[in-house]
Design a protein around this motif. Sequence first.
Motif, PDB file in Angstrom:
ATOM      1  N   ILE A  28       0.832  -1.213   0.000  1.00  0.00           N
ATOM      2  CA  ILE A  28       0.000   0.000   0.000  1.00  0.00           C
ATOM      3  C   ILE A  28       0.864   1.259   0.000  1.00  0.00           C
ATOM      4  CG2 ILE A  28      -1.749   1.307   1.259  1.00  0.00           C
ATOM      5  CD1 ILE A  28      -2.847  -1.333   2.284  1.00  0.00           C
ATOM      6  N   VAL A  29       1.830   1.320   0.917  1.00  0.00           N
ATOM      7  CA  VAL A  29       2.652   2.532   1.028  1.00  0.00           C
ATOM      8  C   VAL A  29       3.679   2.601  -0.098  1.00  0.00           C
ATOM      9  CG1 VAL A  29       4.300   3.771   2.474  1.00  0.00           C
ATOM     10  CG2 VAL A  29       2.329   2.639   3.508  1.00  0.00           C
ATOM     11  N   GLY A  30       4.337   1.468  -0.404  1.00  0.00           N
ATOM     12  CA  GLY A  30       5.358   1.476  -1.450  1.00  0.00           C
ATOM     13  C   GLY A  30       4.772   1.691  -2.824  1.00  0.00           C
ATOM     14  N   VAL A  31       3.880   0.798  -3.239  1.00  0.00           N
ATOM     15  CA  VAL A  31       3.275   0.915  -4.569  1.00  0.00           C
ATOM     16  C   VAL A  31       2.351   2.131  -4.641  1.00  0.00           C
ATOM     17  CG1 VAL A  31       1.845  -0.235  -6.294  1.00  0.00           C
ATOM     18  CG2 VAL A  31       3.440  -1.577  -4.918  1.00  0.00           C
ATOM     19  N   GLY A  32       1.499   2.280  -3.622  1.00  0.00           N
ATOM     20  CA  GLY A  32       0.566   3.417  -3.625  1.00  0.00           C
ATOM     21  C   GLY A  32       1.286   4.751  -3.577  1.00  0.00           C
ATOM     22  N   GLY A  33       2.321   4.843  -2.711  1.00  0.00           N
ATOM     23  CA  GLY A  33       3.073   6.088  -2.625  1.00  0.00           C
ATOM     24  C   GLY A  33       3.837   6.391  -3.902  1.00  0.00           C
ATOM     25  N   TYR A  34       4.327   5.341  -4.560  1.00  0.00           N
ATOM     26  CA  TYR A  34       5.056   5.509  -5.822  1.00  0.00           C
ATOM     27  C   TYR A  34       4.127   6.049  -6.914  1.00  0.00           C
ATOM     28  CZ  TYR A  34       7.881   4.206  -9.895  1.00  0.00           C
ATOM     29  OH  TYR A  34       8.597   4.230 -11.063  1.00  0.00           O
ATOM     30  N   ILE A  35       2.957   5.447  -7.037  1.00  0.00           N
ATOM     31  CA  ILE A  35       1.983   5.907  -8.034  1.00  0.00           C
ATOM     32  C   ILE A  35       1.524   7.325  -7.716  1.00  0.00           C
ATOM     33  CG2 ILE A  35      -0.319   5.497  -8.987  1.00  0.00           C
ATOM     34  CD1 ILE A  35       0.174   2.508  -8.546  1.00  0.00           C
ATOM     35  N   LEU A  36       1.266   7.589  -6.428  1.00  0.00           N
ATOM     36  CA  LEU A  36       0.837   8.930  -6.021  1.00  0.00           C
ATOM     37  C   LEU A  36       1.926   9.955  -6.306  1.00  0.00           C
ATOM     38  CD1 LEU A  36      -1.402  10.556  -4.654  1.00  0.00           C
ATOM     39  CD2 LEU A  36      -0.338  10.043  -2.446  1.00  0.00           C
ATOM     40  N   SER A  37       3.195   9.583  -6.100  1.00  0.00           N
ATOM     41  CA  SER A  37       4.303  10.500  -6.394  1.00  0.00           C
ATOM     42  C   SER A  37       4.317  10.877  -7.870  1.00  0.00           C
ATOM     43  CB  SER A  37       5.640   9.861  -6.010  1.00  0.00           C
ATOM     44  OG  SER A  37       5.749   9.697  -4.628  1.00  0.00           O
ATOM     45  N   PHE A  38       4.115   9.880  -8.734  1.00  0.00           N
ATOM     46  CA  PHE A  38       4.130  10.168 -10.166  1.00  0.00           C
ATOM     47  C   PHE A  38       2.949  11.045 -10.566  1.00  0.00           C
ATOM     48  CE2 PHE A  38       2.729   9.232 -14.488  1.00  0.00           C
ATOM     49  CZ  PHE A  38       3.877   9.562 -15.206  1.00  0.00           C
ATOM     50  N   ILE A  39       1.767  10.728 -10.048  1.00  0.00           N
ATOM     51  CA  ILE A  39       0.577  11.518 -10.397  1.00  0.00           C
ATOM     52  C   ILE A  39       0.748  12.969  -9.965  1.00  0.00           C
ATOM     53  CG2 ILE A  39      -1.879  11.831  -9.916  1.00  0.00           C
ATOM     54  CD1 ILE A  39      -2.108   8.782  -9.734  1.00  0.00           C
ATOM     55  N   LEU A  40       1.209  13.179  -8.718  1.00  0.00           N
ATOM     56  CA  LEU A  40       1.396  14.543  -8.233  1.00  0.00           C
ATOM     57  C   LEU A  40       2.502  15.253  -9.000  1.00  0.00           C
ATOM     58  CD1 LEU A  40       1.036  14.025  -4.369  1.00  0.00           C
ATOM     59  CD2 LEU A  40      -0.597  15.092  -5.925  1.00  0.00           C
ATOM     60  N   TRP A  70       1.285  10.189   3.591  1.00  0.00           N
ATOM     61  CA  TRP A  70       1.344  11.651   3.698  1.00  0.00           C
ATOM     62  C   TRP A  70       2.775  12.159   3.604  1.00  0.00           C
ATOM     63  CZ3 TRP A  70       3.409  14.524   7.894  1.00  0.00           C
ATOM     64  CH2 TRP A  70       3.135  15.898   7.841  1.00  0.00           C
ATOM     65  N   SER A  71       3.720  11.361   4.115  1.00  0.00           N
ATOM     66  CA  SER A  71       5.114  11.815   4.141  1.00  0.00           C
ATOM     67  C   SER A  71       5.992  11.092   3.120  1.00  0.00           C
ATOM     68  CB  SER A  71       5.703  11.605   5.546  1.00  0.00           C
ATOM     69  OG  SER A  71       5.664  10.242   5.911  1.00  0.00           O
ATOM     70  N   SER A  72       5.366  10.431   2.128  1.00  0.00           N
ATOM     71  CA  SER A  72       6.151   9.629   1.179  1.00  0.00           C
ATOM     72  C   SER A  72       6.608  10.397  -0.058  1.00  0.00           C
ATOM     73  CB  SER A  72       5.319   8.410   0.733  1.00  0.00           C
ATOM     74  OG  SER A  72       4.163   8.821   0.018  1.00  0.00           O
ATOM     75  N   MET A  73       6.240  11.663  -0.171  1.00  0.00           N
ATOM     76  CA  MET A  73       6.638  12.434  -1.347  1.00  0.00           C
ATOM     77  C   MET A  73       8.030  13.037  -1.132  1.00  0.00           C
ATOM     78  SD  MET A  73       3.901  11.999  -3.120  1.00  0.00           S
ATOM     79  CE  MET A  73       3.471  10.515  -2.223  1.00  0.00           C
ATOM     80  N   GLY A  74       9.046  12.185  -1.187  1.00  0.00           N
ATOM     81  CA  GLY A  74      10.407  12.629  -0.925  1.00  0.00           C
ATOM     82  C   GLY A  74      11.205  12.850  -2.192  1.00  0.00           C
ATOM     83  N   VAL A  75      12.451  12.377  -2.195  1.00  0.00           N
ATOM     84  CA  VAL A  75      13.328  12.619  -3.337  1.00  0.00           C
ATOM     85  C   VAL A  75      12.835  11.898  -4.591  1.00  0.00           C
ATOM     86  CG1 VAL A  75      15.373  13.114  -1.961  1.00  0.00           C
ATOM     87  CG2 VAL A  75      14.828  10.750  -2.547  1.00  0.00           C
ATOM     88  N   GLY A  76      12.094  10.805  -4.409  1.00  0.00           N
ATOM     89  CA  GLY A  76      11.517  10.122  -5.567  1.00  0.00           C
ATOM     90  C   GLY A  76      10.547  11.018  -6.314  1.00  0.00           C
ATOM     91  N   PHE A  77       9.746  11.768  -5.565  1.00  0.00           N
ATOM     92  CA  PHE A  77       8.817  12.728  -6.168  1.00  0.00           C
ATOM     93  C   PHE A  77       9.571  13.805  -6.929  1.00  0.00           C
ATOM     94  CE2 PHE A  77       7.162  17.037  -5.370  1.00  0.00           C
ATOM     95  CZ  PHE A  77       6.039  17.028  -6.191  1.00  0.00           C
ATOM     96  N   LEU A  78      10.637  14.338  -6.336  1.00  0.00           N
ATOM     97  CA  LEU A  78      11.424  15.378  -7.002  1.00  0.00           C
ATOM     98  C   LEU A  78      12.105  14.840  -8.256  1.00  0.00           C
ATOM     99  CD1 LEU A  78      13.107  17.196  -3.967  1.00  0.00           C
ATOM    100  CD2 LEU A  78      11.043  17.850  -5.221  1.00  0.00           C
ATOM    101  N   ALA A  79      12.592  13.589  -8.193  1.00  0.00           N
ATOM    102  CA  ALA A  79      13.241  13.000  -9.366  1.00  0.00           C
ATOM    103  C   ALA A  79      12.236  12.831 -10.498  1.00  0.00           C
ATOM    104  CB  ALA A  79      13.843  11.642  -8.993  1.00  0.00           C
ATOM    105  N   MET A  80      11.024  12.387 -10.182  1.00  0.00           N
ATOM    106  CA  MET A  80       9.994  12.236 -11.219  1.00  0.00           C
ATOM    107  C   MET A  80       9.599  13.585 -11.802  1.00  0.00           C
ATOM    108  SD  MET A  80       7.486   9.322  -9.660  1.00  0.00           S
ATOM    109  CE  MET A  80       8.133   7.748  -9.099  1.00  0.00           C
TER     110      MET A  80
END
Length: 297
Positions: A79-91, A170-180
């Motif tokens: 949930i957190v890994g896959v869901g946070g990853y997809i949410l990071s890309f969408i945002l 809520w706190s999973s939008m880290g460096v992965g989000f910035l890289a995307m």
Amino acid sequence: MRISSKKDRGHWLLLSPYLILFIVFIALPVVVAIYLSFTYFNAIEKPKWIGIQNYITLITRDTLFMQKVLPNTIKYALIVGVGGYILSFILAWLVAQLTRIPRTIFALIIYSPSLTAGVTMSVIWRVLFNGDQQGYLNALLLKLGLIDKPVQWLQSPQHLMDIMILVSLWSSMGVGFLAMLAGILNVDEQLYEAAYIDGIKNRLQEIIYVTIPAMKPQMLFGAVMSIVNTFTSAGIGVALSGSNPTPQYAGQLIVNHIEDYGFLRYEMGYAAALSVVLLLIIWFFSRIAWRLFGERY
């Protein structure tokens, strides 16, 4: 040959600080952990070689690991890994559609929870989910008449994992989000123009056939960071509930189990075996990420 030799020595000289740090803080601890996983070690006496007994115990006798810890970890990771990853890309994709100044502001807003997660966890989330009637959520639900007495959210086995997942997302939008976000912004606009000429008709097809293939390095980096952070972020359940083990092991993850055996029971050999299993799990999912987004030559 002499010039080439000097260049080779220069390369090794430049690489040496990284190589020393890698060997001392990564490679050597991994080797030591693998060795200790085959021993009985209580942190006082000399390690005693017992072969694969720790791994046999893990599979056949540690019912807590098989029935609670491993299922909790898998659920949390999916949930957190896959869901946070997809949410990071969408945002990241949504923020990339904005102009420069609004994009910078929204990127900072989305990224900032990953920097302040430890502070806000204790200040905001524990107050929000406080178990007495002064807790914000309990006060709201009591006022609306949805509950007749305060709920012990952070001590309840029924609610703790759900709260852990909520806080982690809520706190999973880290460096992965910035890289995307950087990857999306650096996609060549000519690729989009060529794709529409070739028959792409909408933004969804644009994302699938142009954006994602063009930013595979950033997607891979985000996937690896998501995997590592998810499987190693165990402190959240302990911080929220205030105890290790968590209430009825409802929020117990593999890293919590390692800390329990290593630093509370001082069964360092068994804790090392658990850490090796965790390393293998992270490696397995990292290989899947490489299969999906790694460059093939």
